[in-house]
Design a protein around this motif. Structure first.
Motif, PDB file in Angstrom:
ATOM      1  N   UNK A 292     -17.264   2.236 -13.650  1.00 23.42           N
ATOM      2  CA  UNK A 292     -16.258   3.193 -13.222  1.00 23.42           C
ATOM      3  C   UNK A 292     -17.088   4.292 -12.375  1.00 23.42           C
ATOM      4  N   UNK A 293     -18.334   4.415 -12.447  1.00 23.54           N
ATOM      5  CA  UNK A 293     -19.005   5.444 -11.748  1.00 23.54           C
ATOM      6  C   UNK A 293     -19.128   4.830 -10.096  1.00 23.54           C
ATOM      7  N   UNK A 294     -18.914   3.551 -10.204  1.00 25.04           N
ATOM      8  CA  UNK A 294     -18.818   3.082  -8.633  1.00 25.04           C
ATOM      9  C   UNK A 294     -17.548   3.156  -8.089  1.00 25.04           C
ATOM     10  N   UNK A 295     -16.562   3.159  -8.766  1.00 21.41           N
ATOM     11  CA  UNK A 295     -15.324   3.206  -8.239  1.00 21.41           C
ATOM     12  C   UNK A 295     -15.000   4.447  -7.218  1.00 21.41           C
ATOM     13  N   UNK A 296     -14.400   3.937  -6.007  1.00 22.79           N
ATOM     14  CA  UNK A 296     -13.800   5.227  -5.232  1.00 22.79           C
ATOM     15  C   UNK A 296     -12.545   4.744  -4.689  1.00 22.79           C
ATOM     16  N   UNK A 297     -11.730   5.836  -4.150  1.00 23.36           N
ATOM     17  CA  UNK A 297     -10.348   5.487  -3.817  1.00 23.36           C
ATOM     18  C   UNK A 297     -10.207   5.913  -2.346  1.00 23.36           C
ATOM     19  N   UNK A 298      -9.348   5.305  -1.543  1.00 28.09           N
ATOM     20  CA  UNK A 298      -9.208   5.688  -0.277  1.00 28.09           C
ATOM     21  C   UNK A 298      -7.723   5.372   0.033  1.00 28.09           C
ATOM     22  N   UNK A 299      -7.219   6.066   0.987  1.00 29.31           N
ATOM     23  CA  UNK A 299      -5.798   5.903   1.430  1.00 29.31           C
ATOM     24  C   UNK A 299      -5.888   4.490   2.585  1.00 29.31           C
ATOM     25  N   UNK A 300      -4.952   3.567   1.947  1.00 28.20           N
ATOM     26  CA  UNK A 300      -4.926   2.495   2.778  1.00 28.20           C
ATOM     27  C   UNK A 300      -4.462   2.750   4.185  1.00 28.20           C
ATOM     28  N   UNK A 301      -4.967   2.225   5.207  1.00 28.95           N
ATOM     29  CA  UNK A 301      -4.631   2.404   6.502  1.00 28.95           C
ATOM     30  C   UNK A 301      -3.352   1.677   6.794  1.00 28.95           C
ATOM     31  N   UNK A 302      -3.098   0.658   6.125  1.00 25.42           N
ATOM     32  CA  UNK A 302      -1.887  -0.143   6.301  1.00 25.42           C
ATOM     33  C   UNK A 302      -0.621   0.931   6.373  1.00 25.42           C
ATOM     34  N   UNK A 303      -0.772   1.751   4.895  1.00 24.62           N
ATOM     35  CA  UNK A 303       0.614   2.406   4.732  1.00 24.62           C
ATOM     36  C   UNK A 303       0.738   3.487   5.824  1.00 24.62           C
ATOM     37  N   UNK A 304      -0.296   3.922   6.563  1.00 23.53           N
ATOM     38  CA  UNK A 304      -0.424   4.798   7.537  1.00 23.53           C
ATOM     39  C   UNK A 304       0.219   4.109   8.581  1.00 23.53           C
TER      40      UNK A 304
ATOM     41  N   UNK B 289       4.292  -3.859   5.216  1.00 25.43           N
ATOM     42  CA  UNK B 289       3.026  -4.525   5.475  1.00 25.43           C
ATOM     43  C   UNK B 289       3.020  -5.705   4.613  1.00 25.43           C
ATOM     44  N   UNK B 290       2.855  -6.711   5.257  1.00 26.44           N
ATOM     45  CA  UNK B 290       2.680  -8.037   4.452  1.00 26.44           C
ATOM     46  C   UNK B 290       1.933  -9.105   5.104  1.00 26.44           C
ATOM     47  N   UNK B 291       1.118  -9.933   4.637  1.00 29.49           N
ATOM     48  CA  UNK B 291       0.419 -11.039   5.281  1.00 29.49           C
ATOM     49  C   UNK B 291      -0.578 -10.326   6.280  1.00 29.49           C
ATOM     50  N   UNK B 292      -1.274  -9.313   6.204  1.00 30.14           N
ATOM     51  CA  UNK B 292      -1.884  -8.738   6.796  1.00 30.14           C
ATOM     52  C   UNK B 292      -1.216  -8.420   8.473  1.00 30.14           C
ATOM     53  N   UNK B 293       0.072  -8.096   8.487  1.00 30.28           N
ATOM     54  CA  UNK B 293       0.787  -7.705   9.502  1.00 30.28           C
ATOM     55  C   UNK B 293       1.724  -6.526   9.137  1.00 30.28           C
ATOM     56  N   UNK B 294       2.301  -5.880  10.220  1.00 33.83           N
ATOM     57  CA  UNK B 294       3.327  -5.035   9.955  1.00 33.83           C
ATOM     58  C   UNK B 294       4.576  -5.794  10.500  1.00 33.83           C
ATOM     59  N   UNK B 295       5.655  -5.707   9.595  1.00 32.68           N
ATOM     60  CA  UNK B 295       6.792  -6.333  10.057  1.00 32.68           C
ATOM     61  C   UNK B 295       8.202  -5.308   9.957  1.00 32.68           C
ATOM     62  N   UNK B 296       9.025  -5.685  10.636  1.00 34.15           N
ATOM     63  CA  UNK B 296      10.381  -4.959  10.748  1.00 34.15           C
ATOM     64  C   UNK B 296      11.347  -6.104   9.959  1.00 34.15           C
ATOM     65  N   UNK B 297      11.943  -5.504   9.074  1.00 31.72           N
ATOM     66  CA  UNK B 297      12.871  -6.399   7.893  1.00 31.72           C
ATOM     67  C   UNK B 297      14.208  -5.982   8.480  1.00 31.72           C
ATOM     68  N   UNK B 298      15.287  -6.831   8.909  1.00 32.15           N
ATOM     69  CA  UNK B 298      16.546  -6.334   9.036  1.00 32.15           C
ATOM     70  C   UNK B 298      17.569  -7.246   7.831  1.00 32.15           C
TER      71      UNK B 298
ATOM     72  N   UNK C   9       4.964   3.350  12.340  1.00 32.29           N
ATOM     73  CA  UNK C   9       6.067   2.363  12.878  1.00 32.29           C
ATOM     74  C   UNK C   9       7.339   2.942  12.576  1.00 32.29           C
ATOM     75  N   UNK C  10       7.602   3.178  11.344  1.00 34.12           N
ATOM     76  CA  UNK C  10       8.898   3.641  10.859  1.00 34.12           C
ATOM     77  C   UNK C  10       9.270   4.996  11.675  1.00 34.12           C
TER      78      UNK C  10
END
Length: 203
Positions: free
Chosen positions: A70-82, A159-168, A87-88
């Motif tokens: 547990x002491x080795x766990x660190x959290x970061x904000x995913x770049x993908x969500x940014x 974000x899916x499959x390592x890419x950013x997608x536009x879904x219609x 994009x949105x």
């Protein structure tokens, strides 16, 4: 799966964002004791580190491994969500247009294709496409859907499959998925160049 654990003691606070607790019950249908530390991420979600042993077999070594892990766990904000948020925001309220044409000249004919997507701030989209082929004379038409109100359906960026997608997503439940890319100050959907303008037709 034959695993059912219940707290066997009051939980304790662990660090600034965790809880440590002991459990007893069954692990794969066998009587067992367990110790776990749950950590909450400031960006949402979290992780649980757990060690279990047969009833009466849980030792300080098990507890030490859980705490060390547990002491080795660190959290970061995913770049993908940014990237998804960027994009949105960048696409909201915009018209994106694909155009392709060819003219052989000297009356030999040619063709013209156009696709227009209006991405409205309320999450709806309008879609239109047209194509024409000229062989000396004559032409063909395309189709139009939406552009105002609820339009043709709803749009989102993910974000899916390592890419950013536009879904219609159309009102009939069908979907069109585009891979989004921005290279050399140019917008590409599925590898095709689109033009972005701020004149989307939205109500």
């Amino acid at each position: 799966t034959g695993t059912a654990l219940q707290p066997s003691a009051d939980p304790e606070l662990y660090g600034k964002n965790g809880i440590r607790a002991r459990f007893s019950g069954l692990v794969e249908y066998q009587p067992a004791d367990a110790v776990a530390i749950g950590l909450v991420s400031p960006h949402g979600g979290g992780v649980t580190v757990l060690a279990a042993a047969s009833t009466g077999g849980l030792t300080s070594a098990h507890r030490a491994v859980v705490e060390q892990t547990a002491g080795t766990v660190g959290f970061f904000k995913p770049e993908v969500s940014e990237k998804v948020a960027e994009w949105k925001e960048w696409l909201s309220g915009m018209k994106i247009t694909y155009m392709n044409s060819y003219n052989s000249g000297y009356g030999g004919g040619g063709y013209s294709d156009e696709e227009v997507i209006d991405l409205c701030p309320n999450g709806s989209f309008g879609f239109s496409s047209s194509s024409s082929t000229v062989v000396n004379s004559g032409n063909g038409g395309g189709a139009y859907s939406g552009g105002q109100g609820e339009g043709a359906g709803t749009w989102k960026v993910r974000a899916a499959a390592g890419e950013v997608q536009l879904i219609l997503r159309y009102h009939d439940g069908s979907e069109t998925i585009y891979k989004l890319e921005y290279t050399d100050k140019k917008l590409f959907l599925n590898g095709y160049r689109y033009f972005r303008t701020n004149d989307a037709v939205c109500r």
